[in-house]
Design a protein around this motif. Sequence first.
Motif, mmCIF file in Angstrom:
data_model
loop_
_atom_site.group_PDB
_atom_site.id
_atom_site.type_symbol
_atom_site.label_atom_id
_atom_site.label_comp_id
_atom_site.label_asym_id
_atom_site.label_seq_id
_atom_site.Cartn_x
_atom_site.Cartn_y
_atom_site.Cartn_z
ATOM 1 N N LEU A 176 -5.567 22.611 -41.103
ATOM 2 C CA LEU A 176 -5.400 21.331 -40.425
ATOM 3 C C LEU A 176 -4.176 21.349 -39.526
ATOM 4 O O LEU A 176 -4.199 20.796 -38.415
ATOM 5 N N VAL A 177 -3.101 21.983 -39.980
ATOM 6 C CA VAL A 177 -1.897 22.110 -39.152
ATOM 7 C C VAL A 177 -2.211 22.850 -37.854
ATOM 8 O O VAL A 177 -1.729 22.482 -36.776
ATOM 9 N N LEU A 178 -3.059 23.884 -37.950
ATOM 10 C CA LEU A 178 -3.375 24.703 -36.775
ATOM 11 C C LEU A 178 -4.381 24.040 -35.839
ATOM 12 O O LEU A 178 -4.395 24.343 -34.644
ATOM 13 N N THR A 179 -5.231 23.172 -36.363
ATOM 14 C CA THR A 179 -6.351 22.668 -35.553
ATOM 15 C C THR A 179 -6.307 21.172 -35.294
ATOM 16 O O THR A 179 -7.252 20.631 -34.717
ATOM 17 N N GLN A 180 -5.249 20.495 -35.697
ATOM 18 C CA GLN A 180 -5.185 19.058 -35.397
ATOM 19 C C GLN A 180 -5.185 18.835 -33.886
ATOM 20 O O GLN A 180 -4.799 19.713 -33.097
ATOM 21 N N ASN A 181 -5.617 17.648 -33.462
ATOM 22 C CA ASN A 181 -5.788 17.398 -32.027
ATOM 23 C C ASN A 181 -4.479 17.482 -31.253
ATOM 24 O O ASN A 181 -4.461 17.859 -30.073
ATOM 25 N N THR A 182 -3.344 17.200 -31.885
ATOM 26 C CA THR A 182 -2.054 17.332 -31.199
ATOM 27 C C THR A 182 -1.805 18.783 -30.818
ATOM 28 O O THR A 182 -1.392 19.087 -29.688
ATOM 29 N N ALA A 183 -2.058 19.698 -31.768
ATOM 30 C CA ALA A 183 -1.841 21.120 -31.497
ATOM 31 C C ALA A 183 -2.790 21.626 -30.420
ATOM 32 O O ALA A 183 -2.376 22.346 -29.497
ATOM 33 N N LEU A 184 -4.056 21.253 -30.503
ATOM 34 C CA LEU A 184 -5.034 21.721 -29.519
ATOM 35 C C LEU A 184 -4.697 21.219 -28.121
ATOM 36 O O LEU A 184 -4.777 21.972 -27.142
ATOM 37 N N ALA A 185 -4.312 19.955 -28.025
ATOM 38 C CA ALA A 185 -3.950 19.392 -26.713
ATOM 39 C C ALA A 185 -2.675 20.031 -26.177
ATOM 40 O O ALA A 185 -2.570 20.337 -24.981
ATOM 41 N N GLN A 186 -1.717 20.258 -27.073
ATOM 42 C CA GLN A 186 -0.447 20.867 -26.664
ATOM 43 C C GLN A 186 -0.648 22.305 -26.183
ATOM 44 O O GLN A 186 -0.080 22.737 -25.176
ATOM 45 N N VAL A 187 -1.475 23.070 -26.905
ATOM 46 C CA VAL A 187 -1.758 24.448 -26.518
ATOM 47 C C VAL A 187 -2.471 24.486 -25.175
ATOM 48 O O VAL A 187 -2.130 25.280 -24.281
ATOM 49 N N VAL A 230 -2.801 29.360 -9.065
ATOM 50 C CA VAL A 230 -2.142 28.069 -8.860
ATOM 51 C C VAL A 230 -3.171 26.952 -8.791
ATOM 52 O O VAL A 230 -3.001 25.884 -9.406
ATOM 53 N N LEU A 231 -4.251 27.187 -8.063
ATOM 54 C CA LEU A 231 -5.282 26.157 -7.917
ATOM 55 C C LEU A 231 -5.925 25.840 -9.264
ATOM 56 O O LEU A 231 -6.014 24.669 -9.664
ATOM 57 N N ILE A 232 -6.367 26.871 -9.971
ATOM 58 C CA ILE A 232 -7.018 26.661 -11.264
ATOM 59 C C ILE A 232 -6.026 26.086 -12.276
ATOM 60 O O ILE A 232 -6.324 25.127 -13.000
ATOM 61 N N GLY A 233 -4.826 26.687 -12.327
ATOM 62 C CA GLY A 233 -3.814 26.220 -13.266
ATOM 63 C C GLY A 233 -3.402 24.787 -13.007
ATOM 64 O O GLY A 233 -3.217 24.003 -13.946
ATOM 65 N N GLY A 234 -3.252 24.412 -11.734
ATOM 66 C CA GLY A 234 -2.861 23.042 -11.405
ATOM 67 C C GLY A 234 -3.904 22.025 -11.805
ATOM 68 O O GLY A 234 -3.587 20.970 -12.376
ATOM 69 N N LEU A 235 -5.168 22.318 -11.517
ATOM 70 C CA LEU A 235 -6.243 21.403 -11.890
ATOM 71 C C LEU A 235 -6.339 21.250 -13.409
ATOM 72 O O LEU A 235 -6.444 20.128 -13.930
ATOM 73 N N LEU A 236 -6.285 22.374 -14.113
ATOM 74 C CA LEU A 236 -6.395 22.320 -15.571
ATOM 75 C C LEU A 236 -5.162 21.685 -16.209
ATOM 76 O O LEU A 236 -5.265 21.040 -17.256
ATOM 77 N N THR A 237 -3.996 21.855 -15.584
ATOM 78 C CA THR A 237 -2.788 21.204 -16.100
ATOM 79 C C THR A 237 -2.905 19.692 -16.007
ATOM 80 O O THR A 237 -2.489 18.966 -16.929
ATOM 81 N N ALA A 238 -3.466 19.203 -14.917
ATOM 82 C CA ALA A 238 -3.668 17.762 -14.776
ATOM 83 C C ALA A 238 -4.646 17.246 -15.834
ATOM 84 O O ALA A 238 -4.423 16.203 -16.460
ATOM 85 N N ILE A 239 -5.726 17.995 -16.062
ATOM 86 C CA ILE A 239 -6.714 17.580 -17.069
ATOM 87 C C ILE A 239 -6.121 17.636 -18.465
ATOM 88 O O ILE A 239 -6.268 16.702 -19.266
ATOM 89 N N SER A 240 -5.429 18.738 -18.772
ATOM 90 C CA SER A 240 -4.837 18.869 -20.104
ATOM 91 C C SER A 240 -3.711 17.865 -20.318
ATOM 92 O O SER A 240 -3.509 17.370 -21.437
ATOM 93 N N GLY A 241 -2.971 17.548 -19.246
ATOM 94 C CA GLY A 241 -1.923 16.543 -19.351
ATOM 95 C C GLY A 241 -2.489 15.172 -19.667
ATOM 96 O O GLY A 241 -1.922 14.415 -20.465
ATOM 97 N N ASP A 242 -3.624 14.856 -19.053
ATOM 98 C CA ASP A 242 -4.291 13.585 -19.347
ATOM 99 C C ASP A 242 -4.751 13.548 -20.799
ATOM 100 O O ASP A 242 -4.606 12.533 -21.491
ATOM 101 N N THR A 243 -5.302 14.665 -21.279
ATOM 102 C CA THR A 243 -5.734 14.749 -22.683
ATOM 103 C C THR A 243 -4.562 14.549 -23.631
ATOM 104 O O THR A 243 -4.646 13.798 -24.617
ATOM 105 N N LEU A 244 -3.449 15.223 -23.336
ATOM 106 C CA LEU A 244 -2.264 15.119 -24.188
ATOM 107 C C LEU A 244 -1.685 13.706 -24.157
ATOM 108 O O LEU A 244 -1.209 13.198 -25.188
#
Length: 501
Positions: A176-187, A230-244
């Motif tokens: 649970l420590v490894l797979t909680q939603n906080t950890a997944l979003a943070q990773v 940069v393009l892929i990383g930037g787009l995914l960072t925005a999506i992952s940031g919204d999730t987090l």
Amino acid sequence: MDLALAPETLARWQFGITTVYHFLFVPLTISLAALVAVLQTAWVRTEKEKYLKATKFWGKLFLINIAMGVVTGIVQEFQFGMNWSDYSRFVGDVFGAPLAFEALIAFFFESTFIGLWIFGWDKLPKKIHLACIWMVSIGTILSAYFILAANSWMQHPVGYRLNKETGRAELTDFWLVLTQNTALAQVFHTLTAALLTGGAFMAGIAAFHLLRKKHIPVMRTSLRLGLVAVLIGGLLTAISGDTLAKVMFKQQPMKMAAAEALWDGEKGAPFSIFAYGDVDKGHNKVAIEVPGILSFLADSDFNSFVPGINDVNKSEQEKYGPGDYRPAIPVAYWGFRWMIGFGMASFAIGALGLWLTRRKFLLPPGLRTGEDERPHLVLFKSALSPRLTRLYWLTAIWTVGFPLIANSWGWIFTEMGRQPWAVYGVLRTADAVSPTASQGEVITSMAVFTALYAVLAVIEVKLLVKYVKAGPPELTEADLNPPTKIGGDDTDADRPMAFSY
């Protein structure tokens, strides 16, 4: 004792300085390992020399970076015993498990395959040697995962119980420590930001060489790979940031409110563009806002209610007892904006560069397809003016540092926004510091480590500048004709090492 010089405050400063410094290397290590693996894969598949040169060039920068990262990372774990012994005693059973896995991954798994990769250029077959760098890349990701899982537990503690007899937190569910939603979003957010960081690093250095009209085939390839990252990383960072952010809204509402300087909760909460307020009185004097955006970011609903700083502070006082549960609001507010601002600036510059080069509006030397063999004939041929062309590529070079600044402010926001908790809702920072750590001891260790890191910074920059300016290495016969079996054949015995430092 003056609060500014209290051991707790000094210990926090020391941990903050060493952590931010260490994390400068982490995203570059993760991303460069993967990008080098991609380049080496391209060489194994096509046998084109430009991919091999690029692999060796970026591989050297990767190794310099990871060496510094390891050295500075070791200090982090020592601090838990030096300045935060009460924290270690309280959460060691939980926090120690992911740290132990990280140590196994970093110091055994990664180091083994790094060694094979460095010394195996003229000893291992191509595909086995390629597998080594991919294993290194996987190792860096796994190492980051375990560290982030440990940090996520501090943000949202799960999978534990409090033993009243010993006064310690005990692990009950490691999975649970490894797979909680906080950890997944943070990773998810950290890895995508790392890709953005590595892409900007690669694109900026490639632009530097292209402006000098040097190493055109290699740097053209590097430029394209960097801009795509940069393009892929930037787009995914925005999506992952919204999730987090959505996870943070549910688990740490104070942090979300502090990030937007939202003092009182409201429906259709606005996104703050600029705010200046009175922290003591708990309100903004100046506020420029866009209505509804914060509610959407927090709960995917423009009319959702978002609690404010005053609301959350009151509810936490009722739950945890008297006290001020607000973080440093200006740090949280501006840290959040510096993180987003520098990160998205890198993405915008990279996306613009990729579009301009693809559309032939902006052509650094040798970018035209089919002109690899005649780079001396290709200078600046641009649909834009030479001044604008040069301005863009100079900007791209300086953009190398933007994601690093964004990463630093992101971690400052993440950790400062959790205060006054070391473990949110469980252990206060004031109760986590070593009771025997004196003011003088902490000041001395902080001064020593800060001075040491300053020296390491000079060494790191000098090494990077030296090898960046030198460019890709010249290839040897051993480089172009690696062995077909492990250990090579008899003719390999007298060959010089193909990849040395």
